[in-house]
Motif scaffolding. Sequence first.
Motif, PDB file in Angstrom:
ATOM      1  N   PRO A 191       1.685  -3.557  10.775  1.00 30.66           N
ATOM      2  CA  PRO A 191       1.265  -4.124   9.485  1.00 30.66           C
ATOM      3  C   PRO A 191       0.984  -3.025   8.469  1.00 30.66           C
ATOM      4  CG  PRO A 191      -0.504  -4.306  11.093  1.00 30.66           C
ATOM      5  CD  PRO A 191       0.710  -3.865  11.842  1.00 30.66           C
ATOM      6  N   PRO A 192       1.158  -3.301   7.206  1.00 29.72           N
ATOM      7  CA  PRO A 192       0.940  -2.271   6.184  1.00 29.72           C
ATOM      8  C   PRO A 192      -0.529  -1.888   6.093  1.00 29.72           C
ATOM      9  CG  PRO A 192       1.244  -4.415   5.154  1.00 29.72           C
ATOM     10  CD  PRO A 192       1.531  -4.599   6.612  1.00 29.72           C
ATOM     11  N   ALA A 193      -0.769  -0.667   5.648  1.00 29.60           N
ATOM     12  CA  ALA A 193      -2.149  -0.208   5.440  1.00 29.60           C
ATOM     13  C   ALA A 193      -2.758  -0.970   4.263  1.00 29.60           C
ATOM     14  CB  ALA A 193      -2.161   1.291   5.176  1.00 29.60           C
ATOM     15  N   MET A 194      -3.994  -1.371   4.436  1.00 29.36           N
ATOM     16  CA  MET A 194      -4.692  -2.140   3.415  1.00 29.36           C
ATOM     17  C   MET A 194      -5.884  -1.346   2.898  1.00 29.36           C
ATOM     18  SD  MET A 194      -3.023  -4.908   3.001  1.00 29.36           S
ATOM     19  CE  MET A 194      -4.201  -5.788   1.971  1.00 29.36           C
ATOM     20  N   PRO A 195      -6.267  -1.550   1.639  1.00 33.21           N
ATOM     21  CA  PRO A 195      -7.448  -0.850   1.112  1.00 33.21           C
ATOM     22  C   PRO A 195      -8.703  -1.264   1.862  1.00 33.21           C
ATOM     23  CG  PRO A 195      -6.719  -2.588  -0.399  1.00 33.21           C
ATOM     24  CD  PRO A 195      -5.654  -2.439   0.638  1.00 33.21           C
ATOM     25  N   GLN A 196      -9.593  -0.334   2.019  1.00 35.20           N
ATOM     26  CA  GLN A 196     -10.846  -0.584   2.729  1.00 35.20           C
ATOM     27  C   GLN A 196     -12.004  -0.429   1.741  1.00 35.20           C
ATOM     28  OE1 GLN A 196     -10.753  -1.704   5.805  1.00 35.20           O
ATOM     29  NE2 GLN A 196      -8.531  -1.495   5.799  1.00 35.20           N
TER      30      GLN A 196
END
Length: 505
Positions: A43-48
């Motif tokens: 899955p793509p990296a998501m903002p945290q």
Amino acid sequence: MMNDWKVARLRNRNGTVLRCATAASLTLMLALAACSFGPSGTPPAMPQPEHYGALAQPAQTVAAEGVSQRFVAAAKPVPEWWKLYRSDALNALVDEGLRNSPNLAAADKSLAAAREQLKAQIGSSLLPSIDAGAQASRQLGLGIPEFGPPTALYNLFVGQIQAQYTFDLFGAARYANASLAAQVDQQAFQLDAARRALAANIVTGAIGAAALRAEIDTTERLVSLANDDARDARRRYELGSASRSDALNAEQSAASLAASLPGLRAQWLATRHALAVLLGRTPDQAPEDIDLASLAVPQDVPVVVPSALLATRPDIQAADAVVKAAAAQVGVATAQLFPSLSLSASMGKGGFSWPTALSGAGALWSIGASLSQPIFHGGALLAERRAAQKTYDAAVLSYKQTVLAAFQNVANTLASLEQDSQALASAETASRASQGAFDDATARVRLGAIPPRAARASEQQYRNAQLSAIRYSSARLSDTASLFQAMGSPAGLTQQANAAGSRHE
């Protein structure tokens, strides 16, 4: 002569086109073989974000009804969170719903069917197939027209065992199995999400029914007080100590308040009916209301950090499984551009009678190989690969949207819970003050210092303050349940997908 020359020229042109198409196809396959057949499915990296909402979440809420809820940061979700309400009646309702819900049972059966389909596909694609067959026939032989119609009759007996195996040279079957396994995972996570949603709906339904019952009881008391005021105003009007307008206004207020009761009762019955269906019952078997005051407010509420939420929310995990399935489908579409090799063999007996067929003279066998290489399909295979890639891109974007919606869900629930506590604290203060004023007015009425209608007016203020407190208290209880649901499942409890079988990526 001219026509033969044109035909030869046309044949040379077609041959050149065919050779060019073959060369282009081989070049494309070599280019694809040099890289991966499909995306990895990660899955793509998501903002945290540092915190979920626009404002940082406080460590705890304001105290209301003697409880200040603490937001435990970086805590793990609670599996059976409804037990924190410390109500045996509520626990029994949730257990009954999870056990008897037809929707949940149907989803569970669908998941079991999907797992069996995965086993069937793995067995048929990665292992050879072996079949046994037998044939018995009676036939009329071919005659010679000059000598009349055919007269030769004979029997034919054949028994064979056939085996076939297709080599997965470029991973078409492996990618297809990985795609189906990811789809099974998706169904498993959706089942977990449905189970958690059912528990939350039962809890909020029970809280809603209890709150509406309390509102109805308080409103009925307000209607009784308003009717007393109307009768008192009518008597005073008849005695000449009040105007006709005062009497009519009192009757109008009593009638308007009474008109709100049917709507409350209808809403209460609808909530009870919905709760009965969630439990797997018919509406006429709706459970008894739980006493709202008997429900304890969970004091410690876990708040999973945003990075960990991706692994605890079943809806996000289901979206992740969709990405993996779409990535595997790209591999399937790519592998279809490469050669396919199959082996087949058969062994048996045959003859014109059973003794002959079973003897050594009746032995039959065959073995063969088949190699197929797509060359020209009118661009269909390439179009299928582009379509699979676009489907994967759409799945990635849907995953991102699911994660953002989950962040929003948590942020809204946290904000609602904090505001519920503040509103409940204010309503509780108003209720205590109005109750004190009502107690004072009651004492003064007993002493004859004020007329009874003054005490009724004070009680009406107190009952209205009670209504506000009931609504804010039920809202805090319900929003707490929503927050527990929004946090997802603890690690290890959503592993139904592991039972779907190993992923053949």
